[in-house]
Design a protein around this motif. Structure first.
Motif, short mmCIF file in Angstrom:
data_model
loop_
_atom_site.label_atom_id
_atom_site.label_comp_id
_atom_site.label_asym_id
_atom_site.label_seq_id
_atom_site.Cartn_x
_atom_site.Cartn_y
_atom_site.Cartn_z
N GLU A 1 -2.45 -4.19 5.46
CA GLU A 1 -2.99 -3.90 4.73
C GLU A 1 -2.98 -2.37 4.11
OE1 GLU A 1 -7.12 -3.71 6.30
OE2 GLU A 1 -7.29 -5.94 6.36
N ASN A 16 -0.02 -2.86 1.76
CA ASN A 16 -0.61 -3.49 0.57
C ASN A 16 -1.10 -2.24 -0.60
OD1 ASN A 16 0.30 -6.01 0.75
ND2 ASN A 16 -1.38 -6.40 1.69
N MET A 17 -1.87 -1.46 0.14
CA MET A 17 -2.77 -0.44 -0.25
C MET A 17 -1.69 0.63 -1.23
SD MET A 17 -5.93 0.25 2.05
CE MET A 17 -6.15 1.60 1.30
N SER A 18 -0.68 0.77 -0.14
CA SER A 18 0.30 1.96 -0.54
C SER A 18 1.16 1.09 -1.74
CB SER A 18 1.37 2.10 0.65
OG SER A 18 0.66 2.81 1.52
N CYS A 53 -1.06 1.80 -4.75
CA CYS A 53 -1.16 3.31 -5.16
C CYS A 53 0.21 3.74 -5.81
CB CYS A 53 -1.36 4.04 -3.85
SG CYS A 53 -3.16 3.78 -3.15
N PRO A 67 -7.20 1.23 -3.85
CA PRO A 67 -7.85 1.20 -2.52
C PRO A 67 -8.38 2.44 -2.06
CG PRO A 67 -5.63 0.87 -2.12
CD PRO A 67 -5.72 0.63 -3.70
#
Length: 789
Positions: A128, A131-133, A136, A174
């Motif tokens: 997760e 994916n968030m990175s 971003c 996120p």
């Protein structure tokens, strides 16, 4: 006694109809709600409760009866249940033992399972986080890309990037801090883009306004070139047609039309406008930008329509009109290419405002102009402006109507300029016949204006019958025709030949003819000059046909259409009249000159006692003056004019002689004075006869003579010298011998005739019978004239 117990037993057993129905419903498991509601509605709930209790007791009795019937089976079932209980205890003991063993074996596995679950949790969190990175990073990369595009001025791409972030990424970020930061900056970025684009657009507004003058001048210059090319083509076409009509040969000509794309001629950049419009459309504020554009362009237009007060209009009109032309050329292209940024109604509104202002300015400026040249220059530029803007679909008839409305003003100024030029031409003329030493002079001064009297080229040097004022005035009129046609052409009306002809006629009559007649009738002009002017007038009359043909040629009218007699100018008839007026002016000048010598009341001794044998000195001067006049007139004037001038001069002398007898300063006269005047008159008659024959007039006027112009004076002298003057009273004799005399004048004159004995009219010693009888006859005439009056 037996029936009652039966009834009660039936009731206890629930045999009533209502109990049976209620029991059936309960047995079937039906809903009792409607029955209960009905009981309460009927106000009988106690009966329903009683029936329910009865059914309850009945069911309890049935249960009890059923238990009694199956009692043994129940005991057996209890015993079996006790056996099952023993088995269950044994099974429980076995399960407890197995559970203990299982727990001993599974404790290690549980530890491993917890470790595995923790690893799975960590792995999930890491995935997760990755994916968030990634999200971003993608968002931040787009932000960096947007900043780069903003710094490079690629506002449309930056706006597309912002829309991409806002649409696809913003809700999926996120990290809340990043999400809030980006969400907060998106409106700021859009506002920044709008501000920058608006700033660029404002710079373009300033640039396009400063370029409008050059755009307009280029377009108007192109229109002037096209017009000049068309004029050259039409000129060649007219020449070819004239050659064909004259039968000089077949000439083939072609009309080449060059299609020129106006947009390729006029190059100006609308990219900033398109970019600003598109970006405002992407921002969703297209209507706001439309209003902003229209408002600012309208302000620029209102500023452009103001006349500069720092310089005269004749110096600023080209800049003023070119600025307007450039403005509407730009607006036309914006209307056609900007995709709805401007509406046709808005452009029409701006154009109507402009037309009203320009018409007002032109009318005001034209009213103050005092130079036809300036007015023509402005008119020509306005005509080119009309041609230019008409190509872009603008209605220019109202502006061109100002030119038509000002043509009288223009021609009045042109008349004044021509009047001054013609006056200068006459004042600079020596009034000597022109001498032309070579054929170029003859072509420029004679053939150029159709003044030749013969188609044969004369020998040089050639002495023309007119003075220099004739070709000079012809050049002035020819220049006027060119200026007039230049103004009348390219206006609202395409058929302007009639107007050109009207103004030409007015120039010839009200200006040229008036100046010539005024000059010839002026006090300071010499007799020879007046004669030459009078002789010049027929050549001005002859040049009228040339002027009309020249006007028709410039107007594009076939020359043959103006060669008909009914198409001639009115000025021709006016010049004919003016020629006679000029001859009369010559006569008046001669008469004025003669008056200097004809002071008879001073030159004649009205009461002379003796008769001089020689002619009076004044008569010698008169004859000498007449000889000079006749010699000059013979060189300048034709014979008919010479006859007119000679007759006028001699008649004036005759009138002067009669007037001398009637003068109040002559109180009396005697026969000696009459004899002296008779001698003078005889000399004058001899001179008149000699001149009449020597000039060749006797061959032309066989029935006339110069002597006839002296008839009144001659008849008066004859009457005063007659031995029987009373015959004047006889009608027959008067009609035959004295028909030129007026009775009243004769009555006044004979009253002054005195021949008394006091010595005033002569000595008594010299009297004879003849004199006495003539005196009696004269007295008789006096009496009869008195009686008649």
């Amino acid at each position: 006694m037996d029936s009652k117990p039966k009834k009660r037993g039936a009731m206890e057993n629930g045999d009533t109809g209502e109990d049976s129905v209620l029991a059936t419903l309960i047995g079937n498991g039906d809903d009792l709600g409607p029955l209960v509601r009905h009981a309460f509605e009927m106000g009988r709930p106690e009966a329903l409760v009683h029936q329910l209790k009865h059914i309850l007791k009945k069911k309890e009795a049935e249960i009890e009866e059923l238990c009694k019937t199956h009692y043994e089976e129940f005991i057996l079932a209890v015993d079996e249940l006790r056996g099952v209980l023993v088995d269950a205890e044994e099974l429980k003991s076995d399960l407890s033992s197995d559970n203990f063993k299982l727990q001993e074996v599974g404790s290690a596995l549980l530890v491993k399972l917890e470790e595995l679950l923790e690893s799975f949790s960590i792995k999930k969190n890491v995935a997760e986080a990755i994916n968030m990175s990634k999200i971003c990073i993608e968002v931040l990369e787009l932000c960096v890309k947007c900043n780069t595009q903003l710094s490079e001025g690629q506002f449309f791409l930056a706006l597309k990037t912002v829309d991409l972030i806002d649409t696809n990424y913003l809700q999926n970020i996120p990290v809340n801090a990043i999400k809030i930061m980006i969400g907060k900056n998106i409106p700021i970025i859009k506002a920044h883009i709008e501000k920058k684009v608006t700033a660029d657009f404002n710079e373009w507004l300033l640039h396009i306004r400063s370029s409008a003058k050059d755009i307009g001048q280029t377009a108007i210059g192109h229109a002037a070139s096209v017009r000049q090319r068309d004029e050259e083509i039409l000129e060649r076409q007219r020449k070819a047609e004239e050659l064909n009509v004259s039968g000089l040969g077949d000439v083939v000509y072609s009309l080449d039309v060059e299609e020129v794309d106006e947009d390729s001629v006029l190059k100006f950049d609308l990219t900033p406008l398109y970019r600003a419009s598109h970006i405002h459309s992407c921002l969703g504020i297209q209507e706001q930008f439309r209003r902003y554009y229209y408002k600012n362009r309208l302000l620029q237009l209102n500023s452009d329509l103001q006349i500069s007060s720092s310089q005269p209009f004749v110096e600023s009109y080209q800049t003023y009109l070119a600025q307007i032309a450039g403005y509407f050329i730009v607006e036309d292209r914006v209307l056609r290419t900007s995709g709805g940024l401007l509406s046709a109604d808005q452009v029409e509104t701006m154009w109507e405002t402009t037309v009203a202002k320009v018409v007002s300015v032109l009318e005001e400026q034209f009213s103050h102009m005092d130079s036809a040249t300036h007015l023509l220059l402005v008119k020509d530029y306005i005509a080119l402006l009309g041609v230019t803007l008409r190509q872009y679909g603008y209605e220019v008839s109202s502006i061109l109507e100002v030119l038509d409305n000002s043509r009288d003003k223009y021609h009045e100024l042109l008349f004044e300029e021509c009047r001054q030029q013609i006056s200068n031409a006459l004042s600079n003329d020596s009034y000597n016949k022109m001498v032309m030493k070579k054929d170029s002079d003859y072509e420029n001064n004679v053939l150029a204006f159709h003044l030749q009297t013969s188609d044969v080229m004369p020998a040089f040097p050639y002495i023309a019958p007119f003075s220099s004022m004739v070709p000079d005035c012809c050049r002035i009129v020819r220049s006027f025709i060119k200026s007039s046609v230049d103004y009348l052409s390219f206006g609202v009306n395409s058929n302007f030949y009639d107007a050109a002809r009207k103004y030409l006629d007015k120039l010839l009559i009200d200006v040229l003819n008036e100046v010539v007649v005024t000059t010839v009738q002026s006090d300071g002009i010499a007799v020879s000059q007046a004669m030459q002017i009078a002789e010049n007038i027929p050549f001005l009359e002859r040049s009228c046909d040339f002027f009309l043909q020249h006007a028709a040629h410039l107007c594009g009218i076939p020359v043959r259409s103006v060669e008909r007699p009914q198409a001639s100018l009115t000025a021709k008839a006016v010049f004919k009249t003016s020629r006679h007026a000029a001859y009369l002016a010559v006569v008046n000048l001669v008469n004025s000159k003669l008056d200097e010598f004809l002071a008879l009341t001073e030159n004649i001794n009205w009461t002379a006692e003796e008769i001089s044998e020689n002619n009076s000195e004044y008569m010698n001067e008169v004859v000498f003056c007449l000889d000079t006049v006749f010699s000059t007139a013979l060189q300048i004037l034709p014979l008919d004019a010479l006859y007119t001038v000679g007759c006028g001069a001699l008649e004036h002398i005759s009138n002067s002689i009669v007037a001398a007898f009637l003068s109040d300063s002559v109180k009396r006269f005697n026969a000696n004075a009459v004899m002296v005047i008779n001698q003078d008159l005889q000399k004058l008659e001899s001179f008149a006869d000699e001149r009449f024959h020597s000039t060749g007039l006797s061959e032309v006027y066989k029935e006339g003579s110069f002597r006839s112009s002296l008839i009144e004076a001659r008849q008066l002298i004859n009457l005063l010298s007659s031995s029987q003057p009373e015959n004047f009273a006889d009608l027959v004799i008067r009609e035959k011998s004295y028909n030129a005399l007026d009775r009243k004048k004769v009555a006044s004159i004979v009253e002054k005739f005195k021949d008394s004995a006091d010595g005033i009219f002569g000595s008594l010693s010299t009297r004879n019978t003849k004199t006495s009888s003539r005196k009696k006859s004269m007295d008789m005439l006096k009496k009869r004239l008195k009686d008649f009056n």
